[in-house]
Enzyme design. Structure first.
Site, PDB file in Angstrom:
ATOM      1  N   ASP A   7      65.796 -86.244  65.052  1.00  0.00           N
ATOM      2  CA  ASP A   7      65.894 -86.776  66.363  1.00  0.00           C
ATOM      3  C   ASP A   7      66.888 -87.890  66.134  1.00  0.00           C
ATOM      4  OD1 ASP A   7      64.724 -89.042  64.987  1.00  0.00           O
ATOM      5  OD2 ASP A   7      63.160 -89.457  66.226  1.00  0.00           O
ATOM      6  N   HIS A   8      66.961 -88.845  67.115  1.00  0.00           N
ATOM      7  CA  HIS A   8      68.264 -89.733  67.038  1.00  0.00           C
ATOM      8  C   HIS A   8      67.978 -90.859  65.987  1.00  0.00           C
ATOM      9  CE1 HIS A   8      64.426 -91.294  69.382  1.00  0.00           C
ATOM     10  NE2 HIS A   8      65.036 -92.478  69.098  1.00  0.00           N
ATOM     11  N   CYS A  64      63.477 -88.122  60.800  1.00  0.00           N
ATOM     12  CA  CYS A  64      63.218 -88.972  61.950  1.00  0.00           C
ATOM     13  C   CYS A  64      63.463 -90.581  61.433  1.00  0.00           C
ATOM     14  CB  CYS A  64      62.224 -88.712  62.841  1.00  0.00           C
ATOM     15  SG  CYS A  64      60.612 -89.008  61.860  1.00  0.00           S
ATOM     16  N   GLY A  65      63.278 -91.537  62.426  1.00  0.00           N
ATOM     17  CA  GLY A  65      63.354 -92.793  61.740  1.00  0.00           C
ATOM     18  C   GLY A  65      62.509 -92.978  60.439  1.00  0.00           C
ATOM     19  N   THR A  66      61.242 -92.569  60.485  1.00  0.00           N
ATOM     20  CA  THR A  66      60.300 -92.826  59.407  1.00  0.00           C
ATOM     21  C   THR A  66      60.160 -91.480  58.773  1.00  0.00           C
ATOM     22  OG1 THR A  66      58.380 -92.165  60.800  1.00  0.00           O
ATOM     23  CG2 THR A  66      59.087 -94.533  60.554  1.00  0.00           C
ATOM     24  N   GLY A  67      60.153 -90.301  59.307  1.00  0.00           N
ATOM     25  CA  GLY A  67      60.005 -89.048  58.655  1.00  0.00           C
ATOM     26  C   GLY A  67      58.501 -88.740  58.790  1.00  0.00           C
ATOM     27  N   GLY A  69      56.551 -88.882  62.326  1.00  0.00           N
ATOM     28  CA  GLY A  69      56.216 -88.147  63.375  1.00  0.00           C
ATOM     29  C   GLY A  69      56.881 -86.744  63.077  1.00  0.00           C
ATOM     30  N   HIS A  97      53.777 -78.485  43.472  1.00  0.00           N
ATOM     31  CA  HIS A  97      52.456 -78.427  43.704  1.00  0.00           C
ATOM     32  C   HIS A  97      52.020 -77.844  45.011  1.00  0.00           C
ATOM     33  CE1 HIS A  97      50.858 -81.777  40.624  1.00  0.00           C
ATOM     34  NE2 HIS A  97      51.942 -80.949  39.831  1.00  0.00           N
ATOM     35  N   ARG A 132      45.765 -73.162  40.214  1.00  0.00           N
ATOM     36  CA  ARG A 132      44.943 -73.978  40.957  1.00  0.00           C
ATOM     37  C   ARG A 132      45.784 -74.322  42.419  1.00  0.00           C
ATOM     38  NH1 ARG A 132      47.488 -76.623  37.134  1.00  0.00           N
ATOM     39  NH2 ARG A 132      48.088 -78.803  37.245  1.00  0.00           N
ATOM     40  N   HIS A 133      47.227 -74.418  42.044  1.00  0.00           N
ATOM     41  CA  HIS A 133      48.082 -74.829  43.348  1.00  0.00           C
ATOM     42  C   HIS A 133      48.017 -73.875  44.425  1.00  0.00           C
ATOM     43  CE1 HIS A 133      48.940 -78.380  41.081  1.00  0.00           C
ATOM     44  NE2 HIS A 133      49.815 -77.706  40.301  1.00  0.00           N
TER      45      HIS A 133
HETATM   46  C1  RB5 Z   1      61.846 -93.107  67.047  1.00  0.00           C
HETATM   47  O1  RB5 Z   1      62.225 -94.386  67.495  1.00  0.00           O
HETATM   48  C2  RB5 Z   1      61.008 -93.108  66.118  1.00  0.00           C
HETATM   49  O2  RB5 Z   1      59.699 -93.087  66.553  1.00  0.00           O
HETATM   50  C3  RB5 Z   1      60.844 -91.872  65.394  1.00  0.00           C
HETATM   51  O3  RB5 Z   1      62.449 -91.315  64.897  1.00  0.00           O
HETATM   52  C4  RB5 Z   1      60.164 -91.463  64.056  1.00  0.00           C
HETATM   53  O4  RB5 Z   1      60.226 -92.629  63.334  1.00  0.00           O
HETATM   54  C5  RB5 Z   1      58.785 -90.974  64.907  1.00  0.00           C
HETATM   55  O5  RB5 Z   1      57.910 -90.847  63.667  1.00  0.00           O
END
Ligand code: RB5
Length: 144
Positions: A7-8, A64-67, A69, A97, A132-133
């Site tokens: 995403d952005h 994404c921003g955090t990975g 979502g 694993h 096991r995996h």
């Molecule tokens: C976008 O602002 C942010 O929410 C998205 O990139 C991501 O971090 C969501 O989990």
């Protein structure tokens, strides 16, 4: 073939990923997004998940921003094992694993140097094939 999606929030790090793949002669399909204009991450998670499940691509990379979502969205697909990694140890473990088929990263969490180490580890680490995996991976999909 590697499926790419972001995403952005993830877009700035995708250039680092593509540079690495280009330098190593690794083929990819870029499912977007292609700018920092605000978009909804599930759309790109779905495109990459479908590309992996159809066999069109062997693995996927989602940013994404955090990975968070974008990997949550991808993991709604049965057969997708998307792992959001913040270091190379996690990238190694998710391959050995969990036989992860999609790597998730957060562009607002890690820098390009760490991202390259994670990516390199993810792409070069085979599944351990341990009994096991395999059993645990089957249990993930049971009853879904
Ligand atoms: C976008 O602002 C942010 O929410 C998205 O990139 C991501 O971090 C969501 O989990």
């Amino acid at each position: 073939m590697i499926a790419l999606g972001c995403d952005h929030g993830g877009f700035p790090l995708m250039k680092t990923v593509k540079d690495y793949l280009d330098e190593h002669g690794l083929e990819y399909k870029d499912y977007g997004t292609y700018s920092e204009e605000s978009v909804d991450y599930p759309e790109y998670a779905k495109k990459v998940a479908r590309a992996v499940l159809s066999g069109e691509c062997d693995r996927g990379i989602l940013i994404c921003g955090t990975g968070i979502g974008i990997t949550i969205a991808a993991n709604r697909f049965k057969g997708i094992r998307a792992a959001n990694c913040t270091n190379a140890f996690m990238a190694q473990a998710c391959r050995e694993h969990n036989d992860a088929n999609i790597l998730g990263m957060g562009a607002r969490v890690i820098g390009p140097g760490t991202a390259v180490k994670i990516l390199e580890t993810f792409l070069n680490t085979p599944f351990s094939n341990g009994e096991r995996h395999i059993r645990r991976i089957h249990q993930i999909d049971e009853g879904v």
